[in-house]
Design a protein around this motif. Structure first.
Motif, PDB file in Angstrom:
ATOM      1  N   GLY A 102     -65.156 -76.257  43.756  1.00 20.31           N
ATOM      2  CA  GLY A 102     -65.854 -76.404  45.020  1.00 20.31           C
ATOM      3  C   GLY A 102     -64.932 -77.166  45.947  1.00 20.31           C
ATOM      4  O   GLY A 102     -63.839 -77.574  45.556  1.00 20.31           O
ATOM      5  N   CYS A 103     -65.361 -77.377  47.179  1.00 22.72           N
ATOM      6  CA  CYS A 103     -64.502 -78.044  48.153  1.00 22.72           C
ATOM      7  C   CYS A 103     -65.358 -78.687  49.236  1.00 22.72           C
ATOM      8  O   CYS A 103     -66.318 -78.072  49.718  1.00 22.72           O
ATOM      9  CB  CYS A 103     -63.545 -77.006  48.765  1.00 22.72           C
ATOM     10  N   LEU A 104     -64.993 -79.900  49.624  1.00 23.91           N
ATOM     11  CA  LEU A 104     -65.719 -80.576  50.698  1.00 23.91           C
ATOM     12  C   LEU A 104     -65.611 -79.824  52.022  1.00 23.91           C
ATOM     13  O   LEU A 104     -66.443 -79.996  52.896  1.00 23.91           O
ATOM     14  CB  LEU A 104     -65.204 -82.013  50.863  1.00 23.91           C
ATOM     15  N   TYR A 110     -69.235 -72.544  45.236  1.00 25.24           N
ATOM     16  CA  TYR A 110     -68.592 -72.854  43.960  1.00 25.24           C
ATOM     17  C   TYR A 110     -68.212 -71.538  43.302  1.00 25.24           C
ATOM     18  O   TYR A 110     -69.069 -70.673  43.103  1.00 25.24           O
ATOM     19  CB  TYR A 110     -69.544 -73.655  43.054  1.00 25.24           C
ATOM     20  N   LEU A 111     -66.927 -71.386  42.996  1.00 20.26           N
ATOM     21  CA  LEU A 111     -66.419 -70.128  42.453  1.00 20.26           C
ATOM     22  C   LEU A 111     -65.346 -70.386  41.400  1.00 20.26           C
ATOM     23  O   LEU A 111     -64.668 -71.419  41.429  1.00 20.26           O
ATOM     24  CB  LEU A 111     -65.832 -69.268  43.584  1.00 20.26           C
ATOM     25  N   ASP A 112     -65.168 -69.417  40.495  1.00 15.31           N
ATOM     26  CA  ASP A 112     -64.160 -69.521  39.443  1.00 15.31           C
ATOM     27  C   ASP A 112     -62.754 -69.293  39.998  1.00 15.31           C
ATOM     28  O   ASP A 112     -62.535 -68.367  40.781  1.00 15.31           O
ATOM     29  CB  ASP A 112     -64.431 -68.491  38.339  1.00 15.31           C
ATOM     30  N   VAL A 113     -61.825 -70.150  39.561  1.00 15.41           N
ATOM     31  CA  VAL A 113     -60.419 -70.052  39.947  1.00 15.41           C
ATOM     32  C   VAL A 113     -59.574 -70.242  38.692  1.00 15.41           C
ATOM     33  O   VAL A 113     -59.865 -71.115  37.868  1.00 15.41           O
ATOM     34  CB  VAL A 113     -60.049 -71.140  40.998  1.00 15.41           C
ATOM     35  N   HIS A 145     -55.475 -78.251  43.510  1.00 11.57           N
ATOM     36  CA  HIS A 145     -56.382 -77.904  44.607  1.00 11.57           C
ATOM     37  C   HIS A 145     -56.000 -78.676  45.873  1.00 11.57           C
ATOM     38  O   HIS A 145     -55.902 -78.096  46.956  1.00 11.57           O
ATOM     39  CB  HIS A 145     -57.822 -78.227  44.169  1.00 11.57           C
ATOM     40  N   GLU A 146     -55.778 -79.974  45.737  1.00 12.02           N
ATOM     41  CA  GLU A 146     -55.464 -80.805  46.907  1.00 12.02           C
ATOM     42  C   GLU A 146     -54.053 -80.524  47.438  1.00 12.02           C
ATOM     43  O   GLU A 146     -53.845 -80.519  48.657  1.00 12.02           O
ATOM     44  CB  GLU A 146     -55.642 -82.290  46.578  1.00 12.02           C
ATOM     45  N   ILE A 147     -53.085 -80.288  46.562  1.00 12.51           N
ATOM     46  CA  ILE A 147     -51.743 -79.935  47.034  1.00 12.51           C
ATOM     47  C   ILE A 147     -51.786 -78.597  47.771  1.00 12.51           C
ATOM     48  O   ILE A 147     -51.087 -78.409  48.766  1.00 12.51           O
ATOM     49  CB  ILE A 147     -50.715 -79.955  45.878  1.00 12.51           C
ATOM     50  N   ASP A 148     -52.626 -77.668  47.294  1.00 15.69           N
ATOM     51  CA  ASP A 148     -52.823 -76.415  48.035  1.00 15.69           C
ATOM     52  C   ASP A 148     -53.229 -76.716  49.479  1.00 15.69           C
ATOM     53  O   ASP A 148     -52.707 -76.113  50.418  1.00 15.69           O
ATOM     54  CB  ASP A 148     -53.902 -75.546  47.379  1.00 15.69           C
ATOM     55  N   MET A 154     -56.497 -72.699  50.624  1.00 11.64           N
ATOM     56  CA  MET A 154     -57.812 -73.164  50.175  1.00 11.64           C
ATOM     57  C   MET A 154     -58.182 -72.457  48.880  1.00 11.64           C
ATOM     58  O   MET A 154     -57.703 -71.349  48.613  1.00 11.64           O
ATOM     59  CB  MET A 154     -58.839 -72.922  51.263  1.00 11.64           C
ATOM     60  N   PHE A 155     -59.051 -73.065  48.083  1.00 17.97           N
ATOM     61  CA  PHE A 155     -59.361 -72.497  46.767  1.00 17.97           C
ATOM     62  C   PHE A 155     -59.930 -71.092  46.867  1.00 17.97           C
ATOM     63  O   PHE A 155     -59.692 -70.255  45.991  1.00 17.97           O
ATOM     64  CB  PHE A 155     -60.263 -73.436  45.948  1.00 17.97           C
ATOM     65  N   VAL A 156     -60.651 -70.784  47.930  1.00 15.25           N
ATOM     66  CA  VAL A 156     -61.219 -69.437  48.072  1.00 15.25           C
ATOM     67  C   VAL A 156     -60.128 -68.380  48.208  1.00 15.25           C
ATOM     68  O   VAL A 156     -60.354 -67.205  47.910  1.00 15.25           O
ATOM     69  CB  VAL A 156     -62.215 -69.353  49.258  1.00 15.25           C
ATOM     70  N   ASP A 157     -58.937 -68.782  48.634  1.00 14.65           N
ATOM     71  CA  ASP A 157     -57.811 -67.850  48.739  1.00 14.65           C
ATOM     72  C   ASP A 157     -57.366 -67.378  47.352  1.00 14.65           C
ATOM     73  O   ASP A 157     -56.704 -66.356  47.224  1.00 14.65           O
ATOM     74  CB  ASP A 157     -56.606 -68.510  49.434  1.00 14.65           C
ATOM     75  N   ARG A 158     -57.705 -68.138  46.314  1.00 17.09           N
ATOM     76  CA  ARG A 158     -57.277 -67.837  44.942  1.00 17.09           C
ATOM     77  C   ARG A 158     -58.374 -67.139  44.120  1.00 17.09           C
ATOM     78  O   ARG A 158     -58.164 -66.808  42.960  1.00 17.09           O
ATOM     79  CB  ARG A 158     -56.861 -69.116  44.224  1.00 17.09           C
TER      80      ARG A 158
END
Length: 183
Positions: A102-104, A110-113, A145-148, A154-158
């Motif tokens: 997930g991400c603030l 919330y999705l699988d990465v 996640h944060e270095i991305d 962003m995590f959704v890109d993955r």
């Protein structure tokens, strides 16, 4: 760095959300670590705690400096948060694992990465001391996640499951066109 883990009426810093162009800008290296950087880290930690997060990158608050704060166990008062300045991943394990993220900046999604299970990262702490750690499991995931974020990713890109991604984003009122898939 110790920071009071209390809920404020409002966050100290404004967290940007998916669709904001600031989230897609790359952060610049921090050349001078001083009191202003340490204060920024404190404010970021308080904002992260206030938002029930476990990680926050400076790009999420519109500041394009290579600074991230992490605390995988914020409810444990003895757990010291990590402050990573100019973080660089030097090693990724061949083994990967799938975990829900997930991400603030994308509340309610919330999705699988899939990410490498273990990493080695070098960085400077809030006093400019060079550090290197080996991280696995949740900590490795949060650091990646944060270095991305520092690189405008962003995590959704993955996320590989496009139908699930589109559905969850729409449910929370986010625009699918804001995702820049890295598949």
């Amino acid at each position: 760095m110790t920071i009071e883990r209390q809920k404020l009426d409002h966050s100290l810093l404004n967290i940007h959300h998916l669709g904001d162009k600031d989230l897609r800008k790359s952060a610049k290296r921090i050349s001078k670590i001083d009191d202003s950087i340490r204060q920024l880290a404190r404010d970021m930690l308080q904002t992260m705690y206030n938002s029930n997060g476990i990680g926050l990158a400076s790009t999420q608050i519109g500041i394009h400096k290579q600074l991230i704060v992490i605390n995988c166990e914020p409810e444990t008062s003895t757990n010291t948060p990590l402050i990573l300045i100019n973080p660089k991943i030097n090693y990724y394990s061949q083994e990967s694992c799938v975990m829900e993220e997930g991400c603030l900046s994308i509340p309610g999604v919330y999705l699988d990465v899939t990410r490498p299970e273990m990493i080695q990262v070098s960085f400077k702490d809030e006093y400019g001391k060079p550090c290197q750690i080996e991280a696995s499991d949740l900590l490795a995931r949060v650091i990646q996640h944060e270095i991305d974020h520092l690189n405008g990713v962003m995590f959704v890109d993955r996320v590989k499951n496009d139908l699930d991604l589109t559905t969850k984003l729409q449910e929370q009122g986010f625009n699918r066109e804001s995702v820049k898939s890295l598949k």
